[in-house]
Design a protein around this motif. Structure first.
Motif, PDB file in Angstrom:
ATOM      1  N   ARG A 119      21.576  54.246  48.464  1.00 12.05           N
ATOM      2  CA  ARG A 119      22.250  54.878  47.336  1.00 12.05           C
ATOM      3  C   ARG A 119      23.814  55.702  47.683  1.00 12.05           C
ATOM      4  O   ARG A 119      24.741  56.255  47.226  1.00 12.05           O
ATOM      5  N   ASP A 120      23.892  55.606  48.948  1.00 14.60           N
ATOM      6  CA  ASP A 120      24.958  56.103  50.310  1.00 14.60           C
ATOM      7  C   ASP A 120      25.859  55.475  49.847  1.00 14.60           C
ATOM      8  O   ASP A 120      26.860  55.722  51.104  1.00 14.60           O
ATOM      9  N   LEU A 121      25.918  54.091  49.734  1.00 11.94           N
ATOM     10  CA  LEU A 121      26.818  52.909  50.246  1.00 11.94           C
ATOM     11  C   LEU A 121      27.355  52.050  49.030  1.00 11.94           C
ATOM     12  O   LEU A 121      26.696  51.515  48.040  1.00 11.94           O
ATOM     13  N   ILE A 122      28.640  52.588  48.902  1.00 12.85           N
ATOM     14  CA  ILE A 122      29.229  52.436  46.895  1.00 12.85           C
ATOM     15  C   ILE A 122      29.912  51.204  47.381  1.00 12.85           C
ATOM     16  O   ILE A 122      30.911  50.984  47.977  1.00 12.85           O
ATOM     17  N   GLY A 123      29.708  50.113  46.514  1.00  9.32           N
ATOM     18  CA  GLY A 123      30.591  48.915  46.339  1.00  9.32           C
ATOM     19  C   GLY A 123      30.195  47.885  45.119  1.00  9.32           C
ATOM     20  O   GLY A 123      29.915  48.270  44.528  1.00  9.32           O
ATOM     21  N   GLN A 124      30.574  46.434  45.676  1.00 10.61           N
ATOM     22  CA  GLN A 124      30.312  45.240  44.821  1.00 10.61           C
ATOM     23  C   GLN A 124      29.295  44.620  45.893  1.00 10.61           C
ATOM     24  O   GLN A 124      29.970  44.249  46.360  1.00 10.61           O
ATOM     25  N   GLY A 141      23.997  38.138  51.183  1.00  7.83           N
ATOM     26  CA  GLY A 141      24.398  39.798  51.709  1.00  7.83           C
ATOM     27  C   GLY A 141      26.070  40.320  51.612  1.00  7.83           C
ATOM     28  O   GLY A 141      26.212  41.056  52.252  1.00  7.83           O
ATOM     29  N   ALA A 142      26.819  38.825  50.915  1.00  7.16           N
ATOM     30  CA  ALA A 142      28.460  39.975  51.334  1.00  7.16           C
ATOM     31  C   ALA A 142      28.461  40.823  50.447  1.00  7.16           C
ATOM     32  O   ALA A 142      28.342  40.884  49.323  1.00  7.16           O
ATOM     33  N   ILE A 143      28.893  42.235  50.440  1.00  7.73           N
ATOM     34  CA  ILE A 143      29.446  43.250  49.817  1.00  7.73           C
ATOM     35  C   ILE A 143      30.652  43.244  50.317  1.00  7.73           C
ATOM     36  O   ILE A 143      31.719  43.203  51.305  1.00  7.73           O
ATOM     37  N   ARG A 144      31.864  44.305  48.628  1.00  5.62           N
ATOM     38  CA  ARG A 144      32.508  44.836  49.273  1.00  5.62           C
ATOM     39  C   ARG A 144      32.515  46.141  49.336  1.00  5.62           C
ATOM     40  O   ARG A 144      32.427  46.835  48.155  1.00  5.62           O
ATOM     41  N   LEU A 145      33.102  47.138  50.579  1.00  2.00           N
ATOM     42  CA  LEU A 145      32.237  48.394  50.645  1.00  2.00           C
ATOM     43  C   LEU A 145      33.954  49.451  49.864  1.00  2.00           C
ATOM     44  O   LEU A 145      34.622  48.931  50.800  1.00  2.00           O
ATOM     45  N   TYR A 146      32.899  50.202  49.232  1.00  2.00           N
ATOM     46  CA  TYR A 146      34.215  51.388  49.327  1.00  2.00           C
ATOM     47  C   TYR A 146      34.279  52.942  49.317  1.00  2.00           C
ATOM     48  O   TYR A 146      35.281  53.356  49.929  1.00  2.00           O
ATOM     49  N   GLU A 147      33.119  53.017  50.004  1.00  2.37           N
ATOM     50  CA  GLU A 147      32.639  54.647  50.514  1.00  2.37           C
ATOM     51  C   GLU A 147      31.380  54.398  51.019  1.00  2.37           C
ATOM     52  O   GLU A 147      30.496  53.791  50.656  1.00  2.37           O
ATOM     53  N   VAL A 148      31.167  55.280  52.350  1.00  4.47           N
ATOM     54  CA  VAL A 148      30.068  55.486  52.522  1.00  4.47           C
ATOM     55  C   VAL A 148      29.670  56.793  52.720  1.00  4.47           C
ATOM     56  O   VAL A 148      29.899  57.615  53.620  1.00  4.47           O
ATOM     57  N   ASP A 149      28.172  57.478  52.277  1.00  2.00           N
ATOM     58  CA  ASP A 149      28.030  58.725  52.502  1.00  2.00           C
ATOM     59  C   ASP A 149      29.023  59.529  52.034  1.00  2.00           C
ATOM     60  O   ASP A 149      29.499  60.714  52.568  1.00  2.00           O
ATOM     61  N   GLY A 150      29.798  59.531  50.630  1.00  2.00           N
ATOM     62  CA  GLY A 150      30.441  60.397  50.106  1.00  2.00           C
ATOM     63  C   GLY A 150      32.118  60.140  51.189  1.00  2.00           C
ATOM     64  O   GLY A 150      33.230  60.901  50.805  1.00  2.00           O
ATOM     65  N   VAL A 151      32.537  58.920  51.984  1.00  2.99           N
ATOM     66  CA  VAL A 151      33.657  59.029  52.695  1.00  2.99           C
ATOM     67  C   VAL A 151      34.342  57.579  52.263  1.00  2.99           C
ATOM     68  O   VAL A 151      33.534  56.818  52.406  1.00  2.99           O
ATOM     69  N   LYS A 152      35.685  57.956  51.845  1.00  6.98           N
ATOM     70  CA  LYS A 152      35.643  56.441  51.378  1.00  6.98           C
ATOM     71  C   LYS A 152      36.274  55.980  52.238  1.00  6.98           C
ATOM     72  O   LYS A 152      36.871  56.239  53.759  1.00  6.98           O
ATOM     73  N   LEU A 153      36.661  54.076  52.223  1.00 13.42           N
ATOM     74  CA  LEU A 153      37.158  53.927  53.562  1.00 13.42           C
ATOM     75  C   LEU A 153      38.991  53.813  52.750  1.00 13.42           C
ATOM     76  O   LEU A 153      39.084  53.144  51.882  1.00 13.42           O
ATOM     77  N   SER A 154      39.855  52.975  53.820  1.00 11.48           N
ATOM     78  CA  SER A 154      40.976  53.834  52.970  1.00 11.48           C
ATOM     79  C   SER A 154      41.935  52.148  51.748  1.00 11.48           C
ATOM     80  O   SER A 154      42.750  52.139  51.480  1.00 11.48           O
ATOM     81  N   THR A 155      40.842  50.756  52.600  1.00  7.03           N
ATOM     82  CA  THR A 155      40.632  49.438  51.815  1.00  7.03           C
ATOM     83  C   THR A 155      38.958  49.309  51.888  1.00  7.03           C
ATOM     84  O   THR A 155      38.229  48.949  52.415  1.00  7.03           O
ATOM     85  N   PRO A 156      38.845  48.350  49.918  1.00  3.41           N
ATOM     86  CA  PRO A 156      37.721  47.817  50.158  1.00  3.41           C
ATOM     87  C   PRO A 156      37.502  47.109  51.163  1.00  3.41           C
ATOM     88  O   PRO A 156      38.694  45.989  51.043  1.00  3.41           O
ATOM     89  N   SER A 157      36.580  47.434  52.191  1.00  4.23           N
ATOM     90  CA  SER A 157      36.142  46.252  52.734  1.00  4.23           C
ATOM     91  C   SER A 157      35.192  44.914  52.389  1.00  4.23           C
ATOM     92  O   SER A 157      33.960  45.527  52.691  1.00  4.23           O
ATOM     93  N   ILE A 158      35.196  44.121  53.309  1.00  5.77           N
ATOM     94  CA  ILE A 158      33.867  43.179  53.626  1.00  5.77           C
ATOM     95  C   ILE A 158      33.061  43.601  54.127  1.00  5.77           C
ATOM     96  O   ILE A 158      34.429  42.724  55.018  1.00  5.77           O
ATOM     97  N   MET A 159      32.194  43.279  54.235  1.00  2.00           N
ATOM     98  CA  MET A 159      31.342  43.517  55.604  1.00  2.00           C
ATOM     99  C   MET A 159      29.934  42.592  54.615  1.00  2.00           C
ATOM    100  O   MET A 159      29.536  42.366  53.625  1.00  2.00           O
ATOM    101  N   ASN A 160      28.791  42.167  55.588  1.00  2.00           N
ATOM    102  CA  ASN A 160      27.754  41.943  55.492  1.00  2.00           C
ATOM    103  C   ASN A 160      27.395  43.508  54.984  1.00  2.00           C
ATOM    104  O   ASN A 160      27.206  44.555  55.696  1.00  2.00           O
ATOM    105  N   CYS A 161      25.013  43.208  54.971  1.00  2.00           N
ATOM    106  CA  CYS A 161      24.594  44.346  54.761  1.00  2.00           C
ATOM    107  C   CYS A 161      24.357  45.330  56.125  1.00  2.00           C
ATOM    108  O   CYS A 161      24.256  46.104  56.341  1.00  2.00           O
ATOM    109  N   ASP A 162      23.882  44.506  56.806  1.00  2.00           N
ATOM    110  CA  ASP A 162      24.089  45.047  58.058  1.00  2.00           C
ATOM    111  C   ASP A 162      24.363  45.559  59.283  1.00  2.00           C
ATOM    112  O   ASP A 162      24.350  46.870  59.253  1.00  2.00           O
ATOM    113  N   THR A 163      26.375  45.147  58.232  1.00  2.00           N
ATOM    114  CA  THR A 163      27.335  46.128  59.048  1.00  2.00           C
ATOM    115  C   THR A 163      27.434  47.322  58.459  1.00  2.00           C
ATOM    116  O   THR A 163      28.261  48.105  58.993  1.00  2.00           O
TER     117      THR A 163
END
Length: 286
Positions: A119-124, A141-163
Motif C-alpha cells: 500500500r505504500d507503493l503507488i503506481g501502475q 512484475g513491471a510497474i510504473r512507480l509514482y510515489e513511495v511511502d508519501g514521497v513523490k517521484l519527479s517522473t513516473p519511473s519504470i522498474m520491477n517490484c524488487d527495485t
C-alpha cells in the motif's frame, strides 16, 4: 526768577520719574527681528555674533569612506547570517498535501494505486517490456512507480517490484532518517534515470546495464517541503547538505546491492545509482 527755577526742577523730576518707570516695564529681551536661524534653533546669540551658517558640518573624506566601509561590512554580515540561518518551516509545509477527490478519481481511472502488493507503493502495473537488445527487458512484475511511502517521484519511473521494494526500504530507513526535519522533511525524489535498454555507462560492447533489466534507479536530488533542494552535484562536497547526502548514500548499501556516487567514478558525479544486483562479497558501495 525763583518761580522759573521751581518749574524747571519740577519738569526735571517728572522726566526722571518717567524714565525709571519706562525702564522698569521694559522687556528683558531685545525687540529686534528674530533671525531665521534663531527660530529653528532657539539659542540666544550675542548681538555682536556673526550670522553663522547652520548647514550640517561636512566630515573629512577619510571619515566618510570609513563610515561607508562599515556600512558595507555590516550589510555583508547580515546577508551571510540570513543565508546560513535555517529555514522557518510551518506546520502546513511539513504536512504533505492530500489528494483532492478529483485527483483520486483520475488516479483510479488511470489504474494508479497500490502496486507490488504494498500500500505504500503507488503506481501502475504495466505489460511486460521486451528488450531491444539481448538481455534487456522486464518480463515479470513491471510497474510504473509514482510515489513511495508519501514521497513523490519527479517522473513516473519504470522498474520491477524488487527495485520498488528496495527503494521503499531506503526511503523509510535511509532517506527520511537522513533528512529528518531539515527543510521540513522530504517532498520529492528527483529521478535522473530508470528503465532504459542500454549498456553500462552507454559504452559500446559493454554488458547490459541494470537499468536495462528494471533493476535500477538514478537519483540526482531531493526536494524538501520548504522548496529547497539537496543536489548530489552541488552539495556532495561539504556543508550540512553534504553530510545528509553521505548519510543517505551509506544507508542505501543493504537495501540495494550496488550503490554508486560521486566517489565511485566520473560517470556518477551528479547522481546516485542504486540497483538490486547482488554480488558474492556482499553489497558493492562506492
Amino acid at each position: 526768577m525763583t518761580r522759573g527755577v521751581g518749574m524747571l526742577a519740577t519738569v526735571v523730576a517728572f522726566c526722571l520719574l518717567g524714565s525709571e518707570t519706562s525702564l522698569a516695564g521694559a522687556p528683558e529681551t531685545s525687540l529686534r527681528p528674530v533671525l531665521r536661524e534663531q527660530q529653528l534653533y532657539p539659542v540666544a546669540l550675542p548681538s555682536f555674533a556673526p550670522d553663522r551658517s547652520l548647514r550640517p558640518v561636512t566630515r573629512p573624506a577619510d571619515a566618510q569612506a570609513a563610515s561607508r566601509a562599515k556600512a558595507r561590512a555590516d550589510m555583508a554580515y547580515l546577508t551571510a547570517a540570513v543565508a546560513e540561518a535555517p529555514a522557518t518551516v510551518t506546520q502546513a509545509q511539513v504536512v504533505p498535501a492530500k489528494l483532492t477527490r478529483a485527483e483520486k478519481k483520475a488516479r483510479r481511472k488511470a489504474g494508479i494505486g497500490k502496486v507490488c502488493r504494498d500500500r505504500d507503493l503507488i503506481g501502475q502495473e504495466i505489460d511486460p517490456i521486451p528488450g531491444t537488445l539481448p538481455g534487456c527487458g522486464i518480463r515479470k512484475g513491471a510497474i510504473r512507480l509514482y510515489e513511495v511511502d508519501g514521497v513523490k517521484l519527479s517522473t513516473p519511473s519504470i522498474m520491477n517490484c524488487d527495485t520498488a521494494k528496495a527503494l521503499e526500504k531506503w526511503v523509510d530507513n535511509g532517506l527520511k532518517n537522513s533528512v529528518r526535519s531539515y527543510g521540513g522533511g522530504v517532498q520529492e525524489i528527483k529521478v535522473a534515470g530508470h528503465y532504459a535498454c542500454r549498456t553500462r555507462n552507454h559504452k559500446k560492447g559493454a554488458k547490459i546495464s541494470e537499468h536495462g533489466k528494471g533493476n535500477a534507479i538514478d537519483i540526482s536530488a531531493i526536494k524538501l517541503n520548504n522548496g529547497e533542494t539537496i543536489s548530489v552535484l552541488r552539495d556532495w562536497r561539504g556543508g550540512k547538505k553534504g553530510r545528509i547526502l553521505k548519510k543517505m548514500h551509506k544507508k542505501a548499501c543493504g537495501p540495494f546491492g550496488t550503490v554508486l556516487g560521486p566517489n565511485s567514478d566520473r560517470y556518477h558525479q551528479d547522481h546516485f545509482h542504486f540497483d538490486v544486483a547482488r554480488h558474492r562479497g556482499g553489497p558493492y558501495c562506492r
